[in-house]
Design a protein around this motif. Structure first.
Motif, mmCIF file in Angstrom:
data_model
loop_
_atom_site.group_PDB
_atom_site.id
_atom_site.type_symbol
_atom_site.label_atom_id
_atom_site.label_comp_id
_atom_site.label_asym_id
_atom_site.label_seq_id
_atom_site.Cartn_x
_atom_site.Cartn_y
_atom_site.Cartn_z
ATOM 1 N N ALA A 15 -2.937 86.188 -94.697
ATOM 2 C CA ALA A 15 -4.356 86.457 -94.428
ATOM 3 C C ALA A 15 -4.945 85.389 -93.516
ATOM 4 N N ILE A 16 -4.590 84.135 -93.747
ATOM 5 C CA ILE A 16 -5.090 83.040 -92.902
ATOM 6 C C ILE A 16 -4.576 83.198 -91.481
ATOM 7 N N LEU A 17 -3.306 83.517 -91.323
ATOM 8 C CA LEU A 17 -2.740 83.706 -89.989
ATOM 9 C C LEU A 17 -3.391 84.890 -89.281
ATOM 10 N N SER A 18 -3.669 85.955 -90.013
ATOM 11 C CA SER A 18 -4.333 87.117 -89.418
ATOM 12 C C SER A 18 -5.736 86.756 -88.933
ATOM 13 N N LEU A 19 -6.466 86.004 -89.741
ATOM 14 C CA LEU A 19 -7.805 85.568 -89.338
ATOM 15 C C LEU A 19 -7.741 84.676 -88.114
ATOM 16 N N ASN A 20 -6.721 83.817 -88.049
ATOM 17 C CA ASN A 20 -6.554 82.923 -86.906
ATOM 18 C C ASN A 20 -6.301 83.726 -85.631
ATOM 19 N N VAL A 21 -5.481 84.762 -85.717
ATOM 20 C CA VAL A 21 -5.206 85.619 -84.561
ATOM 21 C C VAL A 21 -6.481 86.344 -84.140
ATOM 22 N N LEU A 22 -7.261 86.854 -85.100
ATOM 23 C CA LEU A 22 -8.515 87.535 -84.786
ATOM 24 C C LEU A 22 -9.514 86.577 -84.137
ATOM 25 N N ALA A 23 -9.587 85.346 -84.645
ATOM 26 C CA ALA A 23 -10.505 84.358 -84.064
ATOM 27 C C ALA A 23 -10.099 84.035 -82.635
ATOM 28 N N THR A 24 -8.805 83.897 -82.384
ATOM 29 C CA THR A 24 -8.328 83.621 -81.030
ATOM 30 C C THR A 24 -8.634 84.792 -80.112
ATOM 31 N N ALA A 25 -8.454 86.010 -80.585
ATOM 32 C CA ALA A 25 -8.743 87.198 -79.777
ATOM 33 C C ALA A 25 -10.229 87.283 -79.464
ATOM 34 N N SER A 26 -11.095 86.954 -80.449
ATOM 35 C CA SER A 26 -12.526 87.034 -80.184
ATOM 36 C C SER A 26 -12.961 85.956 -79.205
ATOM 37 N N LEU A 27 -12.315 84.782 -79.235
ATOM 38 C CA LEU A 27 -12.632 83.743 -78.256
ATOM 39 C C LEU A 27 -12.261 84.205 -76.856
ATOM 40 N N ALA A 28 -11.138 84.881 -76.739
ATOM 41 C CA ALA A 28 -10.711 85.381 -75.435
ATOM 42 C C ALA A 28 -11.673 86.461 -74.943
ATOM 43 N N ALA A 29 -12.241 87.233 -75.869
ATOM 44 C CA ALA A 29 -13.165 88.302 -75.499
ATOM 45 C C ALA A 29 -14.521 87.749 -75.054
ATOM 46 N N GLU A 30 -14.791 86.474 -75.311
ATOM 47 C CA GLU A 30 -16.054 85.864 -74.942
ATOM 48 C C GLU A 30 -15.993 85.243 -73.546
ATOM 49 N N ARG A 31 -15.192 85.808 -72.688
ATOM 50 C CA ARG A 31 -15.072 85.373 -71.296
ATOM 51 C C ARG A 31 -15.494 86.526 -70.402
ATOM 52 N N GLY A 32 -16.154 86.184 -69.307
ATOM 53 C CA GLY A 32 -16.579 87.212 -68.367
ATOM 54 C C GLY A 32 -15.385 87.851 -67.686
ATOM 55 N N PRO A 33 -15.367 89.173 -67.554
ATOM 56 C CA PRO A 33 -14.231 89.859 -66.940
ATOM 57 C C PRO A 33 -14.097 89.583 -65.446
ATOM 58 N N VAL A 34 -15.164 89.142 -64.795
ATOM 59 C CA VAL A 34 -15.132 88.878 -63.356
ATOM 60 C C VAL A 34 -14.810 87.415 -63.072
ATOM 61 N N THR A 35 -15.525 86.498 -63.735
ATOM 62 C CA THR A 35 -15.400 85.068 -63.443
ATOM 63 C C THR A 35 -14.482 84.325 -64.402
ATOM 64 N N ASN A 36 -14.203 84.908 -65.549
ATOM 65 C CA ASN A 36 -13.459 84.262 -66.624
ATOM 66 C C ASN A 36 -14.214 83.052 -67.184
ATOM 67 N N LEU A 37 -15.511 82.982 -66.931
ATOM 68 C CA LEU A 37 -16.348 81.930 -67.495
ATOM 69 C C LEU A 37 -16.896 82.398 -68.837
ATOM 70 N N PRO A 38 -17.307 81.463 -69.690
ATOM 71 C CA PRO A 38 -17.793 81.846 -71.027
ATOM 72 C C PRO A 38 -19.022 82.754 -70.966
ATOM 73 N N LEU A 39 -19.103 83.665 -71.921
ATOM 74 C CA LEU A 39 -20.280 84.515 -72.122
ATOM 75 C C LEU A 39 -20.733 84.350 -73.562
ATOM 76 N N PRO A 40 -22.010 84.169 -73.820
ATOM 77 C CA PRO A 40 -23.054 83.941 -72.828
ATOM 78 C C PRO A 40 -22.975 82.524 -72.265
ATOM 79 N N ARG A 41 -23.668 82.297 -71.119
ATOM 80 C CA ARG A 41 -23.758 80.971 -70.509
ATOM 81 C C ARG A 41 -25.083 80.865 -69.769
ATOM 82 N N PHE A 42 -25.530 79.645 -69.571
ATOM 83 C CA PHE A 42 -26.802 79.411 -68.889
ATOM 84 C C PHE A 42 -26.590 79.098 -67.425
ATOM 85 N N VAL A 43 -27.500 79.596 -66.594
ATOM 86 C CA VAL A 43 -27.547 79.325 -65.153
ATOM 87 C C VAL A 43 -29.023 79.155 -64.796
ATOM 88 N N SER A 44 -29.305 78.990 -63.513
ATOM 89 C CA SER A 44 -30.707 78.931 -63.082
ATOM 90 C C SER A 44 -30.889 79.828 -61.870
#
Length: 164
Positions: free
Chosen positions: A8-37
């Motif tokens: 169960a711990i290993l499964s959660l770790n894989v899910l957490a890693t997958a969700s971190l990867a999903a938090e990247r912009g598909p165009v820039t590969n920069l984190p989402l959300p992020r601040f700009v001006s």
């Protein structure tokens, strides 16, 4: 039982890693959300990611911080401190970091310590350039003044964000 818990711990770790990867912009590969001006003094905010979409409103404040929440080609979905937003062409945005002061007469301190000398006070709504940030304090510069302010009184920087 131990194997079940470990699995169960290993499964959660894989899910957490997958969700971190999903938090990247598909165009820039920069984190989402992020601040700009805003790079431009006037920015059209559209209902969708193309010139054919209707303009819902126009931002008119150069250097205003915005939060990018999505990417599509040359377009970025942004939101402002009030939660309003839409799609903006990426060329109108800058990676230069700014913040909006969310507390009236916010003290700028000489050092990131509450008991250090106050070098200036900023009114609510002032836009300041963002420098270093620690756990609780960020270095700001605005209108020739420079100092450290309480991070919780600023919009445009994450409360858990550390900047060198």
């Amino acid at each position: 039982m131990f194997r079940l818990i470990l699995s169960a711990i290993l499964s959660l770790n894989v899910l957490a890693t997958a969700s971190l990867a999903a938090e990247r912009g598909p165009v820039t590969n920069l984190p989402l959300p992020r601040f700009v001006s805003m790079k431009a003094a006037e920015v059209n905010v559209r209902r969708g990611p193309s010139l054919s979409h209707r303009i819902d409103w126009v931002y008119k404040r150069r250097d205003m911080p915005l939060e990018i929440t999505a990417e599509y080609g040359h377009w970025r979905r942004v939101r402002d401190r009030d939660g309003a937003g839409g799609w903006v062409h990426y060329a109108l945005l800058s990676g230069v970091r700014t913040v909006i002061v969310d507390q009236d007469m916010l003290a700028l301190h000489k050092r990131p310590e509450a008991d250090s000398n106050v070098t200036a006070r900023l009114e609510m709504g002032v836009i300041a350039r963002l420098g270093e940030c620690g756990i609780d304090w960020c270095e700001l510069s605005a209108d020739g003044y420079r100092g450290w302010a309480d991070k919780s009184a600023l919009w445009g920087v994450g409360l858990d964000e550390i900047r060198d």
